[in-house]
Design a protein around this motif. Structure first.
Motif, short mmCIF file in Angstrom:
data_model
loop_
_atom_site.label_atom_id
_atom_site.label_comp_id
_atom_site.label_asym_id
_atom_site.label_seq_id
_atom_site.Cartn_x
_atom_site.Cartn_y
_atom_site.Cartn_z
N ASP A 54 43.83 36.92 50.84
CA ASP A 54 43.27 38.05 50.10
C ASP A 54 43.80 38.11 48.68
OD1 ASP A 54 41.67 39.38 52.24
OD2 ASP A 54 43.64 39.49 53.21
N TRP A 55 42.87 38.06 47.71
CA TRP A 55 43.22 38.10 46.30
C TRP A 55 42.30 39.03 45.54
CZ3 TRP A 55 47.36 35.70 44.01
CH2 TRP A 55 48.05 34.77 44.80
N ILE A 56 42.86 39.81 44.62
CA ILE A 56 42.06 40.61 43.70
C ILE A 56 42.58 40.38 42.29
CG2 ILE A 56 41.57 42.35 45.46
CD1 ILE A 56 43.56 44.22 44.02
N GLY A 57 41.74 40.61 41.28
CA GLY A 57 42.20 40.40 39.91
C GLY A 57 41.07 40.42 38.91
N SER A 58 41.36 39.94 37.70
CA SER A 58 40.39 40.01 36.62
C SER A 58 40.74 39.02 35.51
CB SER A 58 40.36 41.42 36.03
OG SER A 58 39.51 41.50 34.90
N VAL A 59 39.73 38.71 34.73
CA VAL A 59 39.94 38.01 33.47
C VAL A 59 40.37 39.04 32.42
CG1 VAL A 59 37.54 38.31 32.69
CG2 VAL A 59 38.88 36.38 31.83
N GLY A 60 41.05 38.59 31.37
CA GLY A 60 41.44 39.47 30.27
C GLY A 60 41.55 38.69 28.98
N THR A 61 41.34 39.35 27.85
CA THR A 61 41.58 38.69 26.57
C THR A 61 43.06 38.38 26.40
OG1 THR A 61 41.75 40.86 25.51
CG2 THR A 61 39.61 39.76 25.42
N GLY A 62 43.88 39.15 27.11
CA GLY A 62 45.32 38.88 27.17
C GLY A 62 45.82 39.31 28.53
N ILE A 63 46.88 38.67 29.01
CA ILE A 63 47.45 39.06 30.29
C ILE A 63 48.91 39.41 30.12
CG2 ILE A 63 45.80 37.69 31.62
CD1 ILE A 63 48.13 35.68 32.09
N GLY A 150 30.29 42.49 38.07
CA GLY A 150 29.49 43.68 38.30
C GLY A 150 30.19 44.75 39.11
N GLY A 151 30.00 46.00 38.70
CA GLY A 151 30.51 47.12 39.46
C GLY A 151 32.01 47.18 39.55
N LEU A 152 32.51 47.76 40.66
CA LEU A 152 33.94 47.88 40.93
C LEU A 152 34.32 46.98 42.09
CD1 LEU A 152 34.67 51.74 40.87
CD2 LEU A 152 34.87 50.11 39.00
N SER A 153 35.53 46.46 42.04
CA SER A 153 36.08 45.70 43.16
C SER A 153 37.59 45.90 43.15
CB SER A 153 35.74 44.21 43.06
OG SER A 153 36.28 43.64 41.87
N GLY A 154 38.23 45.54 44.26
CA GLY A 154 39.68 45.69 44.32
C GLY A 154 40.15 45.83 45.75
#
Length: 340
Positions: A54-63, A150-154
């Motif tokens: 199980d993994w959740i996360g996101s891309v970012g212009t900076g981390i 798209g939308g919300l996740s987590g």
């Protein structure tokens, strides 16, 4: 209790190796937009090599990671929380179980994000969710056991998962609050019966730089507010347009971005968290893209303040297009959550 496994750096494959093989838990992963095209490969490697499903996360212009931030190049930050009570969700995999606390990531293109955030907070027992809106100069993706957009996740965490969270502002309010007496959509026509622009100019005393409108949070006992951009003014009619919806009867205030106030407020919430959770196992930090070196003067200065207070606690996160705290979407803020 043992600190969570985590790793960060410019070489994402080395980070995956550093994590070892925890074999279970909930993984958090954030990567710069330079790596957005490799998101599927990154997620597959994380699952295969760590044994964590199980993994959740996101891309970012900076981390963000413990004591540092990464921008303008490839980088990844990942942490595996030693948890059992959680449920990962997304638009493709609806929430199966209600918990007490949520960690969410949002797509900036999703319609009515404030409404989605509010609806999601109502699905958790405490009404508290934290997270951020993805930021990217290329492909925008989120992670929720798969790569999606798209939308919300987590993930929603069970009652037995102990966390503490704080919101830190990056603005200073000017004196006074004003009631919208005429306005619709995102246009304020009159405040306290006077032209809105006239009231604005009087309130800020001639200052014209980095001005924002604050929308007070109903029921807040700390004077909390959400900062919104002023997107336009009309000197002829006295109209002021802002980056949110307004309606007659609501209160607003005016505020400005303030580096000194942001530093003081961050130090304040760090002291509070340190008292509530003196030995955290891990941390998540979601900070506005307008903070970081733009507000604190140098790259990594914001995360250095966090590290000086919390110590070498595993921390991951990213620079957001909007920050999520409790049931609202904020701007120019930082949201820090620690696992106790």
């Amino acid at each position: 209790m043992q600190a969570f496994a985590f790793a960060h750096g410019p070489d994402w494959r080395a980070c995956v190796e550093t994590l070892g093989r925890p074999g279970r838990g909930l993984g958090f992963v954030y990567f710069t937009d330079v790596l957005a095209g490799e998101a599927d490969q990154i997620l597959d490697s994380l699952k295969t090599q760590t044994g964590v499903r199980d993994w959740i996360g996101s891309v970012g212009t900076g981390i963000l990671a413990t004591g540092t931030e990464y921008q303008d190049g490839p980088a990844l930050a990942a942490m595996v929380a030693d948890l059992d009570a959680f449920s990962v969700f997304s638009g493709r995999a609806p929430l199966k179980a209600n918990g007490s606390f949520g960690v969410v990531h949002a797509d900036p293109a999703a319609p009515d994000l404030p409404g989605l955030v509010s609806d999601m907070s109502a699905k958790v027992g405490t009404g508290y969710i934290v997270g951020g809106v993805s930021s990217s100069r290329s492909r925008t993706v989120q992670i929720a056991n798969e790569v999606l957009s798209g939308g919300l996740s987590g993930a929603v965490l069970g009652e037995e998962v102990a966390v503490a969270t704080r919101l830190t502002q990056g603005c200073t309010p000017y004196p006074g609050r004003f009631r919208v007496t005429e306005g619709e959509d995102n246009i304020i026509a009159r405040l306290d019966g006077r032209p809105a622009l006239e009231v604005l100019l009087e309130a800020v005393g001639g200052e014209r730089t980095q001005l924002l409108v604050g929308l007070p949070v109903p029921g807040s006992d700390t004077g909390d507010y959400t900062a919104r951009n002023i997107v336009g003014v009309d000197p002829k009619t006295g109209l002021v347009a802002i980056g949110d919806l307004v309606e007659p009867g609501m209160e607003i205030l005016f505020c400005k971005r303030d580096a000194a106030a942001a530093k003081k407020d961050l130090q304040g919430i760090l002291s509070s968290l340190k008292r509530d959770a003196p030995h955290p196992r891990g941390a998540l930090y979601y900070s506005c893209v307008a903070r970081g070196e733009h507000m604190f003067g140098s790259r990594g200065a914001e995360l250095d303040l966090v590290k000086r207070s919390l110590g070498e606690v595993p921390l991951v996160g990213f620079f957001c297009n909007g920050e999520i705290s409790r049931d609202r979407l904020y701007g120019y803020t930082g949201v820090l959550t620690v696992f106790r």
